[in-house]
Design a protein around this motif. Sequence first.
Motif, mmCIF file in Angstrom:
data_model
loop_
_atom_site.group_PDB
_atom_site.id
_atom_site.type_symbol
_atom_site.label_atom_id
_atom_site.label_comp_id
_atom_site.label_asym_id
_atom_site.label_seq_id
_atom_site.Cartn_x
_atom_site.Cartn_y
_atom_site.Cartn_z
ATOM 1 N N LEU A 186 -27.727 73.252 102.511
ATOM 2 C CA LEU A 186 -28.903 74.087 102.283
ATOM 3 C C LEU A 186 -28.694 75.050 101.124
ATOM 4 N N LEU A 187 -27.568 75.742 101.099
ATOM 5 C CA LEU A 187 -27.326 76.758 100.075
ATOM 6 C C LEU A 187 -27.230 76.132 98.687
ATOM 7 N N HIS A 188 -26.537 75.012 98.576
ATOM 8 C CA HIS A 188 -26.398 74.374 97.263
ATOM 9 C C HIS A 188 -27.720 73.788 96.794
ATOM 10 N N SER A 189 -28.520 73.276 97.728
ATOM 11 C CA SER A 189 -29.824 72.743 97.333
ATOM 12 C C SER A 189 -30.752 73.846 96.851
ATOM 13 N N ARG A 190 -30.505 75.091 97.274
ATOM 14 C CA ARG A 190 -31.303 76.232 96.815
ATOM 15 C C ARG A 190 -30.745 76.871 95.545
ATOM 16 N N GLY A 191 -29.686 76.308 95.013
ATOM 17 C CA GLY A 191 -29.111 76.850 93.789
ATOM 18 C C GLY A 191 -28.152 78.004 94.002
ATOM 19 N N LEU A 192 -27.773 78.281 95.252
ATOM 20 C CA LEU A 192 -26.818 79.356 95.534
ATOM 21 C C LEU A 192 -25.403 78.796 95.414
ATOM 22 N N ASN A 193 -25.046 78.409 94.182
ATOM 23 C CA ASN A 193 -23.788 77.712 93.956
ATOM 24 C C ASN A 193 -22.571 78.620 94.064
ATOM 25 N N HIS A 194 -22.798 79.927 94.025
ATOM 26 C CA HIS A 194 -21.675 80.855 94.144
ATOM 27 C C HIS A 194 -21.291 81.098 95.592
ATOM 28 N N CYS A 195 -22.025 80.508 96.534
ATOM 29 C CA CYS A 195 -21.730 80.656 97.961
ATOM 30 C C CYS A 195 -20.812 79.519 98.404
ATOM 31 N N VAL A 196 -19.616 79.864 98.803
ATOM 32 C CA VAL A 196 -18.634 78.895 99.276
ATOM 33 C C VAL A 196 -18.686 78.852 100.798
ATOM 34 N N MET A 197 -18.780 77.662 101.378
ATOM 35 C CA MET A 197 -18.754 77.517 102.831
ATOM 36 C C MET A 197 -17.412 76.955 103.270
ATOM 37 N N GLN A 198 -16.818 77.597 104.295
ATOM 38 C CA GLN A 198 -15.527 77.162 104.807
ATOM 39 C C GLN A 198 -15.537 77.196 106.325
ATOM 40 N N GLN A 199 -14.813 76.247 106.912
ATOM 41 C CA GLN A 199 -14.612 76.263 108.348
ATOM 42 C C GLN A 199 -13.393 77.118 108.654
ATOM 43 N N GLY A 200 -13.448 77.903 109.714
ATOM 44 C CA GLY A 200 -12.302 78.740 110.047
ATOM 45 C C GLY A 200 -12.536 79.576 111.281
ATOM 46 N N GLU A 201 -11.496 80.278 111.683
ATOM 47 C CA GLU A 201 -11.533 81.139 112.862
ATOM 48 C C GLU A 201 -11.404 82.594 112.443
ATOM 49 N N LEU A 202 -12.086 83.458 113.173
ATOM 50 C CA LEU A 202 -12.083 84.883 112.845
ATOM 51 C C LEU A 202 -10.694 85.492 112.995
ATOM 52 N N LYS A 203 -9.919 84.982 113.926
ATOM 53 C CA LYS A 203 -8.597 85.558 114.194
ATOM 54 C C LYS A 203 -7.557 85.146 113.158
ATOM 55 N N ALA A 204 -7.877 84.183 112.291
ATOM 56 C CA ALA A 204 -6.920 83.717 111.281
ATOM 57 C C ALA A 204 -7.669 83.348 110.007
#
Length: 304
Positions: A186-204
């Motif tokens: 969704l973000l890349h299709s809207r041109g928000l290319n500076h937004c990086v998406m990552q999978q992860g846990e809050l504790k690490a």
Amino acid sequence: MNERFDSLLANLRAVAEPTRLRLLAILSHGEFSVTELTQVLGQSQPRVSRHLKLLDDCGLLERFREQHWIYYRVPAETEAGRLARVLLARLDPDDPVVVTDMARVAVLLEQRSKRSDAPGGEAVAPERAHDEFLLELAGELGEPGQPAMLYFGSAPAAVLGAIGHRARRVVGMNPDRQEVQRARALLHSRGLNHCVMQQGELKALPQTSASFDVVVIDCALAAEARPVEALREIARVMKPAGRLVLVEDYDALEHRGASGHPLALLRDWIAQAGLVCSRLRPVDVTGAQLLMAIATADRAAAAA
């Protein structure tokens, strides 16, 4: 900032090759895996991997792992990343090579969207998209122009779609890979290319210390077994004068506290983590009652 002769020469040599220049142009539009890049370039995976390694070794790319996949992109705030963007700005967007690659990228993003819209790909918490919540959150973030922002929460697609433009570099995180893929599409299709998406846990958190000016934690802390330790991990990635915008569900906090009020419980967690709570207030949105806390590691900033 000036760059050493040998470093600049190595970077220019790395860029001065057709496939590597194409890779930089593609990866300036978001993060992509090796498999996805082979689809766009029409080249073998070993060949694409060799080019990626050379660019990565020069610092012209950054990489991160998501389960069994490795994603690449042009970094936003490094000297090599800025050099790459300066060079890419000179590319003619109507050049046939660029047009063809961008058309293939568009198809790839459409495929991502279709996969993420399959059954089970819905947003985890659609109420986070309500205008009243986003307005409250935007108000706490202040004017656009923050250098770096981290968002960890249940609905990165909806929230970052609304507030992602307020920072020059944005990292969105969620523990569920399907939600990460949905937000990325969704973000890349809207041109928000500076937004990086990552999978992860809050504790690490995988980010280095003192990386972010603003950290937004959206209804994720109360679910942690050790919330104070999670807050200390959040404090680690905040810059010394950085701010934490902490949003929590009132009912979830009430269930966590054996005694006392949810506001007091949240304030106590923040204090135990070594942060200073400058403001804590309820936020009423449709279908939920939220609490929003503003905290900082800098006592002078908290008093301002």
